[in-house]
Design a protein around this motif. Sequence first.
Motif, PDB file in Angstrom:
ATOM      1  N   ARG A 196      -5.782 -22.396  23.972  1.00 34.56           N
ATOM      2  CA  ARG A 196      -5.039 -21.137  24.092  1.00 34.56           C
ATOM      3  C   ARG A 196      -5.282 -20.300  22.821  1.00 34.56           C
ATOM      4  NH1 ARG A 196       0.852 -22.920  26.518  1.00 34.56           N
ATOM      5  NH2 ARG A 196       0.076 -23.840  28.476  1.00 34.56           N
ATOM      6  N   TRP A 197      -5.364 -19.081  23.086  1.00 34.37           N
ATOM      7  CA  TRP A 197      -5.556 -18.135  21.960  1.00 34.37           C
ATOM      8  C   TRP A 197      -4.187 -17.714  21.448  1.00 34.37           C
ATOM      9  CZ3 TRP A 197     -10.205 -17.486  19.914  1.00 34.37           C
ATOM     10  CH2 TRP A 197     -11.314 -17.820  20.683  1.00 34.37           C
ATOM     11  N   ALA A 198      -3.935 -18.059  20.180  1.00 33.29           N
ATOM     12  CA  ALA A 198      -2.662 -17.643  19.553  1.00 33.29           C
ATOM     13  C   ALA A 198      -2.937 -16.480  18.611  1.00 33.29           C
ATOM     14  CB  ALA A 198      -2.062 -18.819  18.785  1.00 33.29           C
ATOM     15  N   PRO A 199      -2.047 -15.574  18.511  1.00 29.71           N
ATOM     16  CA  PRO A 199      -2.279 -14.411  17.586  1.00 29.71           C
ATOM     17  C   PRO A 199      -2.282 -14.851  16.124  1.00 29.71           C
ATOM     18  CG  PRO A 199      -0.064 -14.384  18.471  1.00 29.71           C
ATOM     19  CD  PRO A 199      -0.781 -15.494  19.214  1.00 29.71           C
ATOM     20  N   ILE A 200      -3.186 -14.284  15.395  1.00 30.07           N
ATOM     21  CA  ILE A 200      -3.307 -14.631  13.959  1.00 30.07           C
ATOM     22  C   ILE A 200      -2.209 -13.910  13.210  1.00 30.07           C
ATOM     23  CG2 ILE A 200      -4.819 -14.501  11.943  1.00 30.07           C
ATOM     24  CD1 ILE A 200      -7.183 -14.501  13.892  1.00 30.07           C
ATOM     25  N   GLU A 201      -1.545 -14.669  12.370  1.00 31.06           N
ATOM     26  CA  GLU A 201      -0.459 -14.044  11.585  1.00 31.06           C
ATOM     27  C   GLU A 201      -1.057 -13.030  10.596  1.00 31.06           C
ATOM     28  OE1 GLU A 201       1.638 -17.134   9.680  1.00 31.06           O
ATOM     29  OE2 GLU A 201       2.423 -18.030  11.565  1.00 31.06           O
ATOM     30  N   PRO A 202      -0.478 -11.867  10.569  1.00 31.01           N
ATOM     31  CA  PRO A 202      -1.020 -10.832   9.632  1.00 31.01           C
ATOM     32  C   PRO A 202      -0.782 -11.209   8.176  1.00 31.01           C
ATOM     33  CG  PRO A 202       1.023 -10.083  10.648  1.00 31.01           C
ATOM     34  CD  PRO A 202       0.688 -11.386  11.328  1.00 31.01           C
ATOM     35  N   LYS A 203      -1.761 -10.987   7.404  1.00 31.22           N
ATOM     36  CA  LYS A 203      -1.623 -11.252   5.969  1.00 31.22           C
ATOM     37  C   LYS A 203      -0.649 -10.230   5.343  1.00 31.22           C
ATOM     38  CE  LYS A 203      -6.279 -13.095   5.442  1.00 31.22           C
ATOM     39  NZ  LYS A 203      -7.568 -12.962   4.744  1.00 31.22           N
ATOM     40  N   PRO A 204       0.127 -10.695   4.432  1.00 25.15           N
ATOM     41  CA  PRO A 204       1.069  -9.742   3.798  1.00 25.15           C
ATOM     42  C   PRO A 204       0.309  -8.603   3.112  1.00 25.15           C
ATOM     43  CG  PRO A 204       0.928 -11.771   2.531  1.00 25.15           C
ATOM     44  CD  PRO A 204       0.172 -12.030   3.808  1.00 25.15           C
ATOM     45  N   ARG A 205       0.804  -7.424   3.354  1.00 31.29           N
ATOM     46  CA  ARG A 205       0.162  -6.243   2.769  1.00 31.29           C
ATOM     47  C   ARG A 205       0.508  -6.103   1.268  1.00 31.29           C
ATOM     48  NH1 ARG A 205       1.122  -1.634   7.436  1.00 31.29           N
ATOM     49  NH2 ARG A 205       0.000  -2.716   9.117  1.00 31.29           N
ATOM     50  N   ASN A 206      -0.527  -5.803   0.488  1.00 34.60           N
ATOM     51  CA  ASN A 206      -0.354  -5.636  -0.980  1.00 34.60           C
ATOM     52  C   ASN A 206      -0.405  -4.162  -1.378  1.00 34.60           C
ATOM     53  OD1 ASN A 206      -0.156  -8.386  -1.347  1.00 34.60           O
ATOM     54  ND2 ASN A 206      -2.394  -8.626  -1.563  1.00 34.60           N
ATOM     55  N   SER A 207      -0.069  -3.254  -0.522  1.00 34.42           N
ATOM     56  CA  SER A 207      -0.146  -1.806  -0.842  1.00 34.42           C
ATOM     57  C   SER A 207       0.831  -1.428  -1.949  1.00 34.42           C
ATOM     58  CB  SER A 207       0.135  -0.990   0.423  1.00 34.42           C
ATOM     59  OG  SER A 207       1.446  -1.278   0.916  1.00 34.42           O
ATOM     60  N   ARG A 208       1.997  -2.033  -1.907  1.00 28.59           N
ATOM     61  CA  ARG A 208       2.972  -1.686  -2.963  1.00 28.59           C
ATOM     62  C   ARG A 208       2.457  -2.101  -4.336  1.00 28.59           C
ATOM     63  NH1 ARG A 208       8.765  -3.486  -0.249  1.00 28.59           N
ATOM     64  NH2 ARG A 208       8.712  -2.005   1.520  1.00 28.59           N
ATOM     65  N   ARG A 209       1.868  -3.275  -4.387  1.00 30.34           N
ATOM     66  CA  ARG A 209       1.330  -3.696  -5.683  1.00 30.34           C
ATOM     67  C   ARG A 209       0.198  -2.788  -6.148  1.00 30.34           C
ATOM     68  NH1 ARG A 209       0.912 -10.258  -4.954  1.00 30.34           N
ATOM     69  NH2 ARG A 209       3.176 -10.654  -4.670  1.00 30.34           N
ATOM     70  N   ILE A 229       0.148  -0.688  -9.639  1.00 29.67           N
ATOM     71  CA  ILE A 229      -0.907  -0.816 -10.652  1.00 29.67           C
ATOM     72  C   ILE A 229      -1.519   0.542 -10.980  1.00 29.67           C
ATOM     73  CG2 ILE A 229      -3.197  -1.784 -11.074  1.00 29.67           C
ATOM     74  CD1 ILE A 229      -2.291  -4.242  -9.430  1.00 29.67           C
ATOM     75  N   ILE A 230      -1.752   1.328  -9.918  1.00 30.00           N
ATOM     76  CA  ILE A 230      -2.332   2.668 -10.143  1.00 30.00           C
ATOM     77  C   ILE A 230      -1.398   3.521 -10.995  1.00 30.00           C
ATOM     78  CG2 ILE A 230      -3.003   4.798  -8.994  1.00 30.00           C
ATOM     79  CD1 ILE A 230      -4.042   3.031  -6.679  1.00 30.00           C
ATOM     80  N   VAL A 244      -1.543   2.485 -14.616  1.00 36.31           N
ATOM     81  CA  VAL A 244      -2.784   2.943 -15.258  1.00 36.31           C
ATOM     82  C   VAL A 244      -2.709   4.433 -15.614  1.00 36.31           C
ATOM     83  CG1 VAL A 244      -5.249   3.309 -14.877  1.00 36.31           C
ATOM     84  CG2 VAL A 244      -4.191   1.144 -14.205  1.00 36.31           C
ATOM     85  N   VAL A 245      -2.184   5.209 -14.654  1.00 39.13           N
ATOM     86  CA  VAL A 245      -2.072   6.653 -14.913  1.00 39.13           C
ATOM     87  C   VAL A 245      -1.138   6.920 -16.087  1.00 39.13           C
ATOM     88  CG1 VAL A 245      -1.271   8.818 -13.937  1.00 39.13           C
ATOM     89  CG2 VAL A 245      -2.667   7.289 -12.555  1.00 39.13           C
ATOM     90  N   ALA A 246       0.013   6.202 -16.123  1.00 38.40           N
ATOM     91  CA  ALA A 246       0.962   6.392 -17.229  1.00 38.40           C
ATOM     92  C   ALA A 246       0.318   6.039 -18.555  1.00 38.40           C
ATOM     93  CB  ALA A 246       2.211   5.545 -16.973  1.00 38.40           C
ATOM     94  N   ALA A 247      -0.470   4.948 -18.580  1.00 34.95           N
ATOM     95  CA  ALA A 247      -1.127   4.544 -19.825  1.00 34.95           C
ATOM     96  C   ALA A 247      -2.124   5.601 -20.282  1.00 34.95           C
ATOM     97  CB  ALA A 247      -1.821   3.190 -19.618  1.00 34.95           C
ATOM     98  N   LEU A 248      -2.855   6.188 -19.321  1.00 33.55           N
ATOM     99  CA  LEU A 248      -3.803   7.249 -19.684  1.00 33.55           C
ATOM    100  C   LEU A 248      -3.092   8.462 -20.256  1.00 33.55           C
ATOM    101  CD1 LEU A 248      -6.322   7.052 -16.670  1.00 33.55           C
ATOM    102  CD2 LEU A 248      -6.679   6.273 -19.021  1.00 33.55           C
ATOM    103  N   VAL A 249      -1.938   8.812 -19.655  1.00 34.08           N
ATOM    104  CA  VAL A 249      -1.189   9.976 -20.155  1.00 34.08           C
ATOM    105  C   VAL A 249      -0.699   9.732 -21.577  1.00 34.08           C
ATOM    106  CG1 VAL A 249       0.898  11.326 -19.820  1.00 34.08           C
ATOM    107  CG2 VAL A 249      -0.549  10.774 -17.854  1.00 34.08           C
ATOM    108  N   VAL A 250      -0.149   8.506 -21.796  1.00 35.64           N
ATOM    109  CA  VAL A 250       0.342   8.188 -23.136  1.00 35.64           C
ATOM    110  C   VAL A 250      -0.804   8.210 -24.147  1.00 35.64           C
ATOM    111  CG1 VAL A 250       1.355   6.358 -24.545  1.00 35.64           C
ATOM    112  CG2 VAL A 250       2.319   6.886 -22.298  1.00 35.64           C
TER     113      VAL A 250
END
Length: 201
Positions: free
Chosen positions: A10-23, A27-28, A31-37
């Motif tokens: 039987r084909w079972a649905p693959i569990e989605p990997k947790p999204r790392n968009s917030r991280r 990080i971006i 980096v931007v804050a460090a460049l401004v400073v």
Amino acid sequence: MTDEQQPELRWAPIEPKPRNSRRMWLIIGLVVAALVVAGVVLFFVLNQNGNPDAEGTASPSPSTSATSTATPSPSPTGSVEPTTEPTTPVQTEPPVVDPSVEAFRGQVSGWLGDAGTGLDIVAQSSGQDALPVIDTLQEDAQRLSDAQPPASILEQWYGGIDAYSQKLKELRSAVSAGSGVSGAVDAARTELASLKALVGL
């Protein structure tokens, strides 16, 4: 064997990997804050480095101006020397000037002529009316004394002026007293004649 059941696939649905968009966004953002400073820090550092350079460039300018003003100092010393030179001959010139008898006669002839006319008026006047005329004669005698005579007749001129002035004082006293006026007028005329003869009048 064929009756054995095979496991079903039987084909079972693959569990989605947790999204790392917030991280990723975090990080971006860091980096931007460090460049401004870093940019702000560089800005202040560059400004602080620029100010001492401006001060350093401004400081030699007065030194150059001071040197330029110090160099023309020998020039006024040279200009002082010629100013002292013309003053010395000017002081020696006046004693050398000696008017001639002719020039001196032209200078005093008017006062001497008025003195004769004034004595005539005094002789013809009566009482206190002659006093203003005698005052004028005494003023003219002072002008004759102030005139610079030639060296050739210097002593005779001042001696004659003193004698003539003394006779005018005696004439004034005679007029004030109301007696001896004619004799005092004659004495003044005698001294006046001596002065005229001295200058060739």
